[in-house]
Design a protein around this motif. Structure first.
Motif, PDB file in Angstrom:
ATOM      1  N   THR A 216      39.783  37.689  45.580  1.00  0.00           N
ATOM      2  CA  THR A 216      39.166  38.916  45.259  1.00  0.00           C
ATOM      3  C   THR A 216      39.904  40.355  45.178  1.00  0.00           C
ATOM      4  O   THR A 216      40.859  40.322  46.057  1.00  0.00           O
ATOM      5  CB  THR A 216      38.146  39.076  46.288  1.00  0.00           C
ATOM      6  OG1 THR A 216      37.175  37.814  46.589  1.00  0.00           O
ATOM      7  CG2 THR A 216      37.181  40.261  46.456  1.00  0.00           C
ATOM      8  N   ARG A 253      36.176  38.027  42.006  1.00  0.00           N
ATOM      9  CA  ARG A 253      35.171  38.736  42.590  1.00  0.00           C
ATOM     10  C   ARG A 253      35.997  40.165  42.707  1.00  0.00           C
ATOM     11  O   ARG A 253      37.255  40.135  42.884  1.00  0.00           O
ATOM     12  CB  ARG A 253      34.537  38.349  43.951  1.00  0.00           C
ATOM     13  CG  ARG A 253      33.564  39.394  44.420  1.00  0.00           C
ATOM     14  CD  ARG A 253      33.366  38.619  45.774  1.00  0.00           C
ATOM     15  NE  ARG A 253      32.553  37.476  45.757  1.00  0.00           N
ATOM     16  CZ  ARG A 253      31.076  37.350  45.867  1.00  0.00           C
ATOM     17  NH1 ARG A 253      30.533  38.337  45.686  1.00  0.00           N
ATOM     18  NH2 ARG A 253      30.674  36.387  45.704  1.00  0.00           N
ATOM     19  N   GLU A 273      30.913  43.694  44.150  1.00  0.00           N
ATOM     20  CA  GLU A 273      30.254  44.538  45.118  1.00  0.00           C
ATOM     21  C   GLU A 273      30.506  45.990  45.002  1.00  0.00           C
ATOM     22  O   GLU A 273      31.967  46.325  45.439  1.00  0.00           O
ATOM     23  CB  GLU A 273      30.602  43.799  46.493  1.00  0.00           C
ATOM     24  CG  GLU A 273      30.740  42.470  46.623  1.00  0.00           C
ATOM     25  CD  GLU A 273      29.250  41.909  46.895  1.00  0.00           C
ATOM     26  OE1 GLU A 273      28.354  42.775  46.951  1.00  0.00           O
ATOM     27  OE2 GLU A 273      29.110  40.699  46.514  1.00  0.00           O
ATOM     28  N   THR A 429      32.850  44.701  54.460  1.00  0.00           N
ATOM     29  CA  THR A 429      32.435  44.282  53.286  1.00  0.00           C
ATOM     30  C   THR A 429      33.525  42.857  53.227  1.00  0.00           C
ATOM     31  O   THR A 429      32.775  41.741  52.691  1.00  0.00           O
ATOM     32  CB  THR A 429      32.685  45.113  52.087  1.00  0.00           C
ATOM     33  OG1 THR A 429      31.891  46.376  52.438  1.00  0.00           O
ATOM     34  CG2 THR A 429      31.942  44.365  50.678  1.00  0.00           C
ATOM     35  N   VAL A 433      31.669  39.103  52.911  1.00  0.00           N
ATOM     36  CA  VAL A 433      31.857  38.223  51.359  1.00  0.00           C
ATOM     37  C   VAL A 433      32.715  36.968  51.810  1.00  0.00           C
ATOM     38  O   VAL A 433      32.359  36.092  51.536  1.00  0.00           O
ATOM     39  CB  VAL A 433      32.943  39.066  50.447  1.00  0.00           C
ATOM     40  CG1 VAL A 433      33.414  37.989  49.411  1.00  0.00           C
ATOM     41  CG2 VAL A 433      32.109  40.214  49.959  1.00  0.00           C
ATOM     42  N   GLU A 436      30.265  34.775  53.603  1.00  0.00           N
ATOM     43  CA  GLU A 436      28.904  34.565  52.729  1.00  0.00           C
ATOM     44  C   GLU A 436      27.772  35.083  53.250  1.00  0.00           C
ATOM     45  O   GLU A 436      26.734  34.485  53.289  1.00  0.00           O
ATOM     46  CB  GLU A 436      28.807  33.114  52.413  1.00  0.00           C
ATOM     47  CG  GLU A 436      30.064  32.381  51.702  1.00  0.00           C
ATOM     48  CD  GLU A 436      29.655  31.014  51.308  1.00  0.00           C
ATOM     49  OE1 GLU A 436      28.651  30.419  51.669  1.00  0.00           O
ATOM     50  OE2 GLU A 436      30.490  30.480  50.568  1.00  0.00           O
TER      51      GLU A 436
END
Length: 443
Positions: A216, A253, A273, A429, A433, A436
């Motif tokens: 990510t 991501r 996001e 955040t 993530v 989940e």
């Protein structure tokens, strides 16, 4: 449900019952009066309030005789959220009077030796968990923000070696195994934009070749976001190109903050996001006691109306005003008209970024001429290209509020500037993530 922790098994006094009563957002530990409680927590920004509560409780209201707060040792590499109690022990009391010590926390995990956890009527030993699967790495763009995020999560930053060769090429080597891990790379693409973007791409490639399970990219400031459409012929859409580069490099991501436009998220073929960095500014303004009656939220241009409307809605439906701006060239703006009433009110100029501050400076002058009592600029990203500092410190602004998504040098700071931390927001955040959980609820 009650959870009883038993420290050892020597005698009746040693079998100290620590009854954990789960209530709304709180855990209540029942201790006989006079016990000395030693509680190990993650000492981070989120746990400061909890630590203060515990220290006050230990010296007032006839609760436990004394309390000690310690930072736990990450012996087993366990992933622990800040504020999580990892060990609680109690020594022999001097009195048998009962009282309760109230201490808010999210979870309880007992990690030491042969201690036993009793859950209901079933007894089982708690074994140390395997090494955590969450790993945080930082690029060279904003190391301080990365450290703050890691501190919130109760983790150490991963070791990575980054250097640049004489010809400007970047070299990245991870100094630890990340096989099967969830890896989060924190790197805003702030100036020098191309260098930091290329560094991020090379870091992603290194993680992919090291067999990371998920990669990510945490990009607090997403460069090239303003090139999100074609305004004339023979132009590139650099935001789409940058999204393709990140995707092709192996990124799974992206976590960004206050993208210039919502359509930027649609350029990615992977989940994005888009965190609302306005939340930290709203909390700050609320702490100053501003009321909707004295505030008007102002959009510096028509394109930012949706952003300003959302900000005004979160600010208890404050009134909205719009500045009509006509851009004649890149980084050159001319203000023509003001839509809305700002006379005698505090005007909050809301934008996603401040580059040369030409737009905000012209808007502030118009608001002053229209009778605004004060003008406060509020933006997420402080790019501060020259001559932004001179324009923002010329006396038109009562205060300039930005976040730490982009690191600022000492030359870019001035008395009216207020920098708010987004570490907690981004760290939460990341945690959601990783676990989940819902990110929308955080917004």
């Amino acid at each position: 449900e009650s959870v009883v922790l038993v420290k050892g098994a020597a005698s009746a006094l040693a079998l100290t019952l620590l009854l954990l009563i789960i209530r709304t957002g709180q855990h209540v530990f029942e201790l006989p009066f006079g016990y000395h409680a030693t509680i190990e927590i993650m000492l981070s920004s989120r746990a400061v309030g909890m630590a203060s509560t515990l220290q006050r409780a230990s010296t007032s209201q006839n609760q436990v005789r004394s309390a000690t707060i310690m930072q736990p040792q990450m012996k087993y590499g366990n992933i622990m959220r800040p504020g999580q109690v990892v060990c609680m022990t109690a020594t022999e009391p001097k009195s048998t009077k009962e009282n309760r010590l109230v201490y808010p926390t999210n979870n309880l995990r007992y990690l030491h030796g042969n201690d036993t956890l009793y859950r209901g009527y079933q007894e089982r030993a708690v074994e140390p968990e395997p090494q955590g699967r969450l790993r945080i790495f930082s690029g060279s763009a904003n190391p301080q923000l990365s450290k703050d995020i890691a501190m919130y999560l109760g983790l150490d930053l991963g070791e990575v070696y980054i250097k640049r060769f004489a010809d400007g090429e970047v070299y990245v080597q991870l100094q630890e195994s990340i096989r099967g891990c969830d890896v989060f790379l924190i790197q805003p693409t702030c100036p020098p934009t191309n260098d930091h973007l290329m560094e991020l791409l090379v870091m992603i490639d290194a993680c992919r070749r090291a067999s990371a399970r998920n990669i990510t990219a945490v990009i607090p400031y997403f460069g090239y976001a303003r090139a999100d459409r074609r305004t004339s012929g023979r132009e590139s859409i650099a935001a789409k190109l940058t999204a393709n580069l990140l995707t092709r490099s192996g990124c799974d991501r992206v976590i960004a903050m206050d993208l210039h436009s919502g359509q930027c998220a649609g350029y990615f073929d992977i989940p994005v996001e888009n965190v609302a960095g306005q939340i930290v500014a709203l909390d700050y303004l609320a702490s100053r006691g501003m009321t909707p009656a004295e505030v008007v939220v102002v959009s510096p241009d028509v394109g930012g109306v949706a952003r300003a409307r959302g900000f005004a809605k979160r600010l208890a439906d404050a009134p909205l005003a719009i500045v009509d701006k006509r851009r004649q060239a890149h980084n050159v703006a001319k203000v023509y008209n003001l839509i809305g009433d700002v006379e005698g009110k505090v005007a909050l100029l809301v934008d996603d970024m401040i580059d040369t501050a030409g737009t905000l400076s012209a808007a502030a002058s118009l608001l002053r001429d229209s009778g605004a009592a004060k003008v406060i600029a509020c933006a997420s990203h402080a790019v501060f290209s020259p001559p932004a500092v001179e324009r923002l410190s010329n006396g038109d602004f009562e205060e300039v509020i930005v976040t730490d998504s982009i690191p600022l040098s000492q030359d870019q700071r001035f008395p009216e500037l207020t920098v708010l931390s987004t570490a907690n927001l981004l760290a939460e955040t990341i945690w959601r993530v990783h676990t989940e959980s819902s990110v929308i609820k955080l917004m």
